[in-house]
Structure formats: C-alpha cells, structure tokens
Design a protein around this motif. Sequence first.
Motif, PDB file in Angstrom:
ATOM      1  N   VAL A 286       0.797  -1.225   0.000  1.00  0.00           N
ATOM      2  CA  VAL A 286       0.000   0.000   0.000  1.00  0.00           C
ATOM      3  C   VAL A 286       0.830   1.277   0.000  1.00  0.00           C
ATOM      4  N   GLY A 287       2.113   1.191   0.331  1.00  0.00           N
ATOM      5  CA  GLY A 287       2.902   2.414   0.380  1.00  0.00           C
ATOM      6  C   GLY A 287       4.358   2.150   0.676  1.00  0.00           C
ATOM      7  N   LEU A 304      11.547  11.431  -2.277  1.00  0.00           N
ATOM      8  CA  LEU A 304      10.221  10.854  -2.067  1.00  0.00           C
ATOM      9  C   LEU A 304       9.360  10.976  -3.328  1.00  0.00           C
ATOM     10  N   ALA A 305       9.447  12.121  -3.990  1.00  0.00           N
ATOM     11  CA  ALA A 305       8.687  12.299  -5.227  1.00  0.00           C
ATOM     12  C   ALA A 305       9.136  11.307  -6.293  1.00  0.00           C
ATOM     13  N   GLY A 306      10.446  11.067  -6.366  1.00  0.00           N
ATOM     14  CA  GLY A 306      10.962  10.104  -7.332  1.00  0.00           C
ATOM     15  C   GLY A 306      10.503   8.687  -7.035  1.00  0.00           C
ATOM     16  N   VAL A 307      10.529   8.301  -5.760  1.00  0.00           N
ATOM     17  CA  VAL A 307      10.067   6.965  -5.368  1.00  0.00           C
ATOM     18  C   VAL A 307       8.587   6.801  -5.690  1.00  0.00           C
ATOM     19  N   GLU A 308       7.825   7.818  -5.394  1.00  0.00           N
ATOM     20  CA  GLU A 308       6.380   7.750  -5.633  1.00  0.00           C
ATOM     21  C   GLU A 308       6.074   7.598  -7.123  1.00  0.00           C
ATOM     22  N   ALA A 309       6.785   8.347  -7.947  1.00  0.00           N
ATOM     23  CA  ALA A 309       6.562   8.248  -9.389  1.00  0.00           C
ATOM     24  C   ALA A 309       6.980   6.881  -9.921  1.00  0.00           C
ATOM     25  N   PRO A 314       2.085   5.844  -2.581  1.00  0.00           N
ATOM     26  CA  PRO A 314       2.443   6.971  -1.725  1.00  0.00           C
ATOM     27  C   PRO A 314       3.765   6.690  -1.016  1.00  0.00           C
ATOM     28  N   ALA A 315       4.661   7.677  -1.059  1.00  0.00           N
ATOM     29  CA  ALA A 315       5.975   7.535  -0.432  1.00  0.00           C
ATOM     30  C   ALA A 315       6.181   8.700   0.531  1.00  0.00           C
ATOM     31  N   VAL A 316       6.387   8.395   1.803  1.00  0.00           N
ATOM     32  CA  VAL A 316       6.527   9.427   2.820  1.00  0.00           C
ATOM     33  C   VAL A 316       7.588   9.013   3.840  1.00  0.00           C
ATOM     34  N   ASP A 317       8.099   9.985   4.555  1.00  0.00           N
ATOM     35  CA  ASP A 317       8.839   9.723   5.782  1.00  0.00           C
ATOM     36  C   ASP A 317       7.855   9.945   6.916  1.00  0.00           C
ATOM     37  N   PRO A 318       7.316   8.874   7.510  1.00  0.00           N
ATOM     38  CA  PRO A 318       6.218   9.041   8.470  1.00  0.00           C
ATOM     39  C   PRO A 318       6.617   9.753   9.754  1.00  0.00           C
ATOM     40  N   PHE A 319       7.887   9.696  10.122  1.00  0.00           N
ATOM     41  CA  PHE A 319       8.311  10.376  11.340  1.00  0.00           C
ATOM     42  C   PHE A 319       8.504  11.859  11.070  1.00  0.00           C
ATOM     43  N   ARG A 320       8.971  12.174   9.884  1.00  0.00           N
ATOM     44  CA  ARG A 320       9.260  13.564   9.523  1.00  0.00           C
ATOM     45  C   ARG A 320       8.007  14.301   9.030  1.00  0.00           C
ATOM     46  N   GLN A 321       7.158  13.590   8.296  1.00  0.00           N
ATOM     47  CA  GLN A 321       6.021  14.222   7.637  1.00  0.00           C
ATOM     48  C   GLN A 321       4.668  13.781   8.181  1.00  0.00           C
ATOM     49  N   GLY A 322       4.641  12.713   8.942  1.00  0.00           N
ATOM     50  CA  GLY A 322       3.381  12.127   9.376  1.00  0.00           C
ATOM     51  C   GLY A 322       2.982  10.971   8.490  1.00  0.00           C
TER      52      GLY A 322
END
Length: 331
Positions: A286-287, A304-309, A314-322
């Motif tokens: 899922v992500g 993150l944008a590159g990984v997502e593309a 969805p690609a995020v740093d959950p600790f940094r961005q939520g």
Amino acid sequence: MIETPYLLFLGDAPDALAAKVAQGVRDWRPEAAVGQYRMAGCKADMGLPDMTIAAAAAAGVRTVVVGVANRGGVIAPAWVSVLEEALLHGMDLASGLHNLLRDEPQLLATAMAKGRRLHDVRVPPVAYPIANGRRRTGKRMLAVGTDCSVGKMYTALAMEKVMRARGMRATFRATGQTGILITGGGVPLDAVVADFMAGAVEQLTPDNEPDHWDLIEGQGSLFHASYSGVTLALIHGGQPDALVLCDEPTRPHMRGLPEYRLPSLEALRDVALTMARMVNPDVRVVGVSVNTAAMGEAEALAHLAGVEARMGLPAVDPFRQGAERLVEALG
C-alpha cells in the motif's frame, strides 16, 4: 512492570544507529526518558541531559535502560561496573540484549543483595504454539524493509498514532525489545525458538473486529543473510492484508554486511508479495516509508517524489512528515 522514569544507557555506542533502542524510547516515550549516560568514546547522543548514576538516582530515576543494540546483543565487560553502580543506587535494570542481565554473575548477585529487579525483555514470557495458518478475523499491516534498522517500527507506531487520532481501531504489535520497552508488551521474536516464531506472531495478532488493524512491527529483512528468518516468520504468522515497504536510501550496504548491497524497492515488493501470498492471496503493497533522516529537506522531498513516481505508491517519511497518507492507503 518496568518502573519509570528511565535513564538511557548509551555505553560506548559507536554511532547513533547502535543506540536505536534508546532512540526509540526517547522518540515514543519522551515523558519517561529523563537523561542519558554515555561512556568514553560514545558517538551517540539522544539530546537528553548527560547524568551520572548518582545524579540520576537523585533525580528519581527508577530504571536504567540499556539503550544499545549491538551486533550479537552482548553486554560489554566495560558496562558491568556502571550497571552495578545503578543497582547499588537503588535502581532497576532493563535490557533487550540476547546476553541476559541475569546471566551476569556480578549483576545478579548485586540485584539480589539490594532487592532490585533485572528486566530481560528479550526472554519469551510464555510458551508459543506452532503456527496453524488459519485465517483470522480483523486486518493486519506488516512493515517490511530493504535492511535492518530502516524504520519499520517507527512506521507502524506513526500509523497507529494517526489511526487512533482519527478514531480508528488500531493496535501496534511489538516484536522486538525496543517496541516492548515502548509499549510494555509484545513478543521478543528473535529470541523465540525457530519452529514457534510464526505461531508466536499468530498469537500476538489474534482474531479481532472486522475493522480493527494490527500494525505489526517488522524485523530484519528478507534480503539480509543474518536475519531473513525472523522476517519470514512475521510474514507467515502475521498473514498481512497490507505491506508497507521501508527503506533508508543513503546506506551503502546491508547493516553489518559490507559485501551485500541493499535490494531495490521493486525487488522487495516482489519477493515480499510472493511470500505473503502463500498465507493471504489478497495481500497488497500500500505504500513506501522512507527514512530520510540523513537528507536535507529539499533532497528528501525530491527523493520521495521520485520513489512515488517510480513505484506508483504513496511515499513518505512518516516520522518527519506524518503517516496520514499511509493510513489512507489502507482503504
């Protein structure tokens, strides 16, 4: 029960990653961590007040937590005198290392003489069954990684935080010493006899309400020559409905294995799905959770944008961005 507040013992940790237990406690139970103890040569720093053992006792510390997770999980001989000093000052000790506190004669004798407790959280508290593979009610998410120590626990904890804030039914399921110290319960999976590991995960994630999510703390990596077995036990015992891929992109090689490079996220996705479909044909990735701690803000966002593309997830740093987008991807 392990009494708080804690003094986090960093020993002579060679880097911050070697003190990941202390880092996890500081980040997820900050109210319990009042200080740190660092020996000469320690390269880790949790940003907490440096305390002597006497100062920690005077400040009301109840337990000294061994915050180091070294290769092999051993208590270094140089640590013993410091840990004994803590016992002599009326504090308990807690450790998640394979080398048990109770197996150190000096510490055991002092603890008995002073009436203090030695908490070895990596000792399985019960006898676990062999896995039966039966499908269970409720839903389960498992974090799987390209390597050890890439953020699997942080991912699951961050998702639980978001889900509970939204009124969703969710429970973080700890499978390692740091998670157990943070939450107060779980399974020390890498200390369970191999035949019973998957059964321990089944018992940790029992039947539940249809809309309840168990967020299972990942361990090791399917690609790590040392620790792949514990990852496979989590996959088969957990029968995940959802997988979140975890990565640390700046790492030059597998943790502790200089001759092994990290696999691609695509390889992790394909292998993890193959293994997970053996017990749950409907499992989905899922992500992607990326540990960007070693990157600046602009570099992290671009990565993150590159990984997502590339991955279409969805690609995020959950600790940094939520972790909101990872939670939303669960559906």
